[in-house]
Design a protein around this motif. Structure first.
Motif, PDB file in Angstrom:
ATOM      1  N   VAL A  12       4.969 -13.981  -0.559  1.00 30.21           N
ATOM      2  CA  VAL A  12       5.137 -15.114   0.129  1.00 30.21           C
ATOM      3  C   VAL A  12       6.413 -15.585   0.993  1.00 30.21           C
ATOM      4  N   THR A  13       6.178 -15.479   2.172  1.00 33.36           N
ATOM      5  CA  THR A  13       7.193 -15.061   3.224  1.00 33.36           C
ATOM      6  C   THR A  13       7.485 -16.675   3.586  1.00 33.36           C
ATOM      7  N   GLY A  14       9.062 -16.415   3.988  1.00 28.80           N
ATOM      8  CA  GLY A  14       9.394 -18.173   3.571  1.00 28.80           C
ATOM      9  C   GLY A  14       9.979 -18.086   2.741  1.00 28.80           C
ATOM     10  N   GLY A  15      10.200 -17.777   0.876  1.00 26.61           N
ATOM     11  CA  GLY A  15       9.685 -18.281  -0.090  1.00 26.61           C
ATOM     12  C   GLY A  15      10.815 -19.002  -0.040  1.00 26.61           C
ATOM     13  N   ALA A  16      11.461 -19.118   0.281  1.00 25.23           N
ATOM     14  CA  ALA A  16      12.855 -19.669  -0.218  1.00 25.23           C
ATOM     15  C   ALA A  16      12.584 -21.038   0.615  1.00 25.23           C
ATOM     16  N   ASN A  32       1.553 -15.287 -12.151  1.00 25.89           N
ATOM     17  CA  ASN A  32       2.061 -14.299 -11.383  1.00 25.89           C
ATOM     18  C   ASN A  32       3.070 -13.714 -11.356  1.00 25.89           C
ATOM     19  N   THR A  33       2.761 -12.514 -10.652  1.00 21.93           N
ATOM     20  CA  THR A  33       3.897 -11.632 -10.202  1.00 21.93           C
ATOM     21  C   THR A  33       3.989 -12.575  -8.491  1.00 21.93           C
ATOM     22  N   VAL A  34       5.053 -12.775  -8.211  1.00 15.00           N
ATOM     23  CA  VAL A  34       5.702 -13.171  -7.234  1.00 15.00           C
ATOM     24  C   VAL A  34       6.451 -12.820  -6.225  1.00 15.00           C
ATOM     25  N   ILE A  35       6.412 -12.186  -4.970  1.00 17.67           N
ATOM     26  CA  ILE A  35       7.463 -11.446  -3.492  1.00 17.67           C
ATOM     27  C   ILE A  35       7.893 -12.430  -3.047  1.00 17.67           C
ATOM     28  N   CYS A  36       9.426 -12.892  -3.494  1.00 20.68           N
ATOM     29  CA  CYS A  36       9.660 -14.099  -2.078  1.00 20.68           C
ATOM     30  C   CYS A  36      10.492 -12.790  -0.643  1.00 20.68           C
ATOM     31  N   LEU A  37       9.827 -13.121   0.565  1.00 24.19           N
ATOM     32  CA  LEU A  37      10.729 -12.442   1.449  1.00 24.19           C
ATOM     33  C   LEU A  37      11.103 -13.577   2.557  1.00 24.19           C
ATOM     34  N   ASP A  38      12.478 -13.176   2.653  1.00 22.48           N
ATOM     35  CA  ASP A  38      13.263 -14.396   3.548  1.00 22.48           C
ATOM     36  C   ASP A  38      14.759 -13.879   3.620  1.00 22.48           C
ATOM     37  N   ASN A  39      15.109 -14.749   4.819  1.00 18.46           N
ATOM     38  CA  ASN A  39      15.963 -13.806   5.613  1.00 18.46           C
ATOM     39  C   ASN A  39      17.237 -15.441   5.337  1.00 18.46           C
ATOM     40  N   PHE A  40      16.690 -16.796   5.022  1.00 19.76           N
ATOM     41  CA  PHE A  40      17.622 -17.437   4.213  1.00 19.76           C
ATOM     42  C   PHE A  40      18.200 -18.047   6.158  1.00 19.76           C
ATOM     43  N   SER A  41      17.387 -17.779   7.144  1.00 13.00           N
ATOM     44  CA  SER A  41      17.690 -18.649   8.514  1.00 13.00           C
ATOM     45  C   SER A  41      17.687 -20.146   7.951  1.00 13.00           C
ATOM     46  N   THR A  42      16.456 -20.275   7.795  1.00 15.74           N
ATOM     47  CA  THR A  42      15.916 -21.976   7.536  1.00 15.74           C
ATOM     48  C   THR A  42      15.914 -22.406   5.850  1.00 15.74           C
ATOM     49  N   ASP A  54      13.393 -15.108 -13.643  1.00 15.68           N
ATOM     50  CA  ASP A  54      12.387 -14.728 -14.073  1.00 15.68           C
ATOM     51  C   ASP A  54      12.202 -13.350 -13.787  1.00 15.68           C
ATOM     52  N   SER A  55      11.179 -12.666 -14.795  1.00  9.76           N
ATOM     53  CA  SER A  55      11.280 -11.305 -14.723  1.00  9.76           C
ATOM     54  C   SER A  55      10.133 -11.073 -13.456  1.00  9.76           C
ATOM     55  N   ASN A  56       8.811 -12.150 -13.725  1.00  7.39           N
ATOM     56  CA  ASN A  56       7.976 -11.839 -12.582  1.00  7.39           C
ATOM     57  C   ASN A  56       8.465 -12.409 -11.341  1.00  7.39           C
ATOM     58  N   PHE A  57       9.532 -12.521 -10.795  1.00  5.56           N
ATOM     59  CA  PHE A  57       9.457 -13.019  -9.458  1.00  5.56           C
ATOM     60  C   PHE A  57      10.451 -12.124  -8.442  1.00  5.56           C
ATOM     61  N   LYS A  58      10.605 -11.545  -8.031  1.00  4.31           N
ATOM     62  CA  LYS A  58      11.369 -10.955  -6.958  1.00  4.31           C
ATOM     63  C   LYS A  58      11.537 -11.139  -5.464  1.00  4.31           C
ATOM     64  N   LEU A  59      12.447 -11.133  -5.129  1.00  6.33           N
ATOM     65  CA  LEU A  59      13.833 -11.337  -3.745  1.00  6.33           C
ATOM     66  C   LEU A  59      13.519 -10.687  -2.971  1.00  6.33           C
ATOM     67  N   ILE A  60      13.363 -10.311  -2.010  1.00  4.95           N
ATOM     68  CA  ILE A  60      14.063  -9.333  -0.760  1.00  4.95           C
ATOM     69  C   ILE A  60      14.000 -10.009   0.137  1.00  4.95           C
ATOM     70  N   ALA A  73       7.538  -5.525   1.409  1.00  5.14           N
ATOM     71  CA  ALA A  73       7.156  -6.888   1.102  1.00  5.14           C
ATOM     72  C   ALA A  73       6.066  -7.096   0.853  1.00  5.14           C
ATOM     73  N   ALA A  74       5.176  -6.068   1.334  1.00  5.01           N
ATOM     74  CA  ALA A  74       3.356  -6.490   1.355  1.00  5.01           C
ATOM     75  C   ALA A  74       3.035  -5.653   0.664  1.00  5.01           C
ATOM     76  N   SER A  75       3.966  -4.238   0.084  1.00  2.31           N
ATOM     77  CA  SER A  75       2.983  -3.268  -0.863  1.00  2.31           C
ATOM     78  C   SER A  75       3.207  -3.135  -1.891  1.00  2.31           C
ATOM     79  N   GLY A  76       1.646  -2.931  -1.976  1.00  2.00           N
ATOM     80  CA  GLY A  76       0.701  -3.205  -4.165  1.00  2.00           C
ATOM     81  C   GLY A  76       0.771  -4.741  -3.755  1.00  2.00           C
ATOM     82  N   VAL A  77       0.604  -5.900  -2.880  1.00  2.00           N
ATOM     83  CA  VAL A  77       0.429  -6.874  -3.104  1.00  2.00           C
ATOM     84  C   VAL A  77      -1.134  -7.548  -2.820  1.00  2.00           C
TER      85      VAL A  77
END
Length: 326
Positions: A12-16, A32-42, A54-60, A73-77
């Motif tokens: 999920v890009t912009g996951g925050a 599900n396993t969730v990858i969050c990609l966010d730069n926290f600009s908004t 949550d062990s199924n959540f990863k923040l990048i 971020a997209a690797s293996g999703v």
């Protein structure tokens, strides 16, 4: 609605952000396993704080304008829900270059990352702003006008790029044209706060909400749970439903005057003084579409979409959340 989606790895890009964080939560609840990609600009860290345990959540922490971050971020999703963008028509008018960099160049980076990592499906946030100056109501997916803002241009370019990547590289894409999404986790503060949380915040503080124009502009206000539903349905839809765009809305419209009346009525249950607050009317806002009302038959037919929350239903749920969190 019970949607069978579990055991997948989903970026999920912009996951925050407002919508992204709600999608992360829904996906985690479905195991599900969730990858969050966010730069926290908004996006806001508090939107995802509870997920970090949550062990199924990863923040990048990264930026979609950086291709390396996108590739990582997209690797293996299995799937990507692309929500990262700089929203707001006024913001794009004030700073069109940054809006273009994020919304167009960043989008292209994510498409390339999806292609190169063999992602099964790329579902992205499109926008009702794409309808531009088209006066047709309700809005149907195949009839659009000329864009009225830099933001609208960027979101239309997204659709064009997604179409080309589908035809050229075989990438499965679905664009969801969001119509005025609102609900829990939506920021009520800041220069570019959306109208519903902004009005709720003002009324709770016994301040007069400011309506741009005469209040007769209308919107197809769409509660967040309807948006979660259509995103998840897009991930599991048949292949015959991909490489196109869908209206993501409730399929109704209400004026801004109606909206304020509903808010004052519901909020006065918490504080009777709110009922008597006057509205202030200002000038029309540059780049605004006068009316938006979505035809949602295409999503109903091809995605099995069934929006369950009307504006009034969503407002009641949102007000509960804001009273607990503001």
């Amino acid at each position: 609605m019970n949607i069978d989606l579990s055991g997948k790895k989903i970026l999920v890009t912009g996951g925050a952000g407002f919508i992204g964080a709600n999608l992360c939560e829904a996906l985690l609840n479905k195991k599900n396993t969730v990858i969050c990609l966010d730069n926290f600009s908004t996006g806001k860290r508090e939107n995802i704080t509870t997920f970090l345990e949550d062990s199924n959540f990863k923040l990048i922490e990264g930026d979609i304008r950086n291709l390396d971050d996108c590739m990582l971020a997209a690797s293996g999703v299995d799937y990507i829900l692309h929500q990262a963008a700089l929203g707001s028509v006024p913001r794009s008018i004030k700073d069109p270059i940054t809006s273009n960099d994020v919304n167009v160049s960043g989008f292209l980076n994510m498409l390339v990352a999806a292609r190169d990592n063999n992602v099964k499906r790329f579902v992205y946030a499109a926008s009702s702003s794409t309808y531009g100056d088209s006066k047709a109501l309700p809005k149907t997916e195949d009839v659009i006008g000329k864009p009225l803002s830099p933001y609208a241009i960027t979101k239309y370019v997204n659709e064009l790029y997604a179409d080309v990547f589908g035809k050229t590289y075989g990438l499965e894409t679905i664009g969801l044209r969001y119509f005025n999404v609102f609900g829990r986790k939506q920021d009520a503060n800041g220069a570019y706060a959306a109208v519903i949380p902004k009005f709720i915040n003002q009324l709770i503080n016994l301040e007069s909400p400011v309506i741009n124009g005469d209040g007769l502009h209308s919107r197809d206000f769409t509660y967040i749970d309807n948006i979660i539903q259509i995103n998840l349905l897009s991930l599991i839809a048949e292949k015959s439903a991909v490489n196109t765009v869908y209206n993501a809305a409730f399929g109704d419209r209400n004026t801004l005057n109606d909206l304020v009346l509903y808010l004052k009525d519901f909020l006065s249950e918490y504080n009777p003084k709110i009922k008597n607050i006057d509205v202030i009317y200002g000038s029309n806002r540059l780049g605004d579409i006068p009316h938006s009302h979505a035809e949602i038959k295409k999503a109903i037919t091809q995605l099995n979409y069934n929006p369950e929350f009307s504006l009034k239903d969503g407002l009641r749920e949102s007000i509960k959340w804001y009273f607990e969190n503001l």
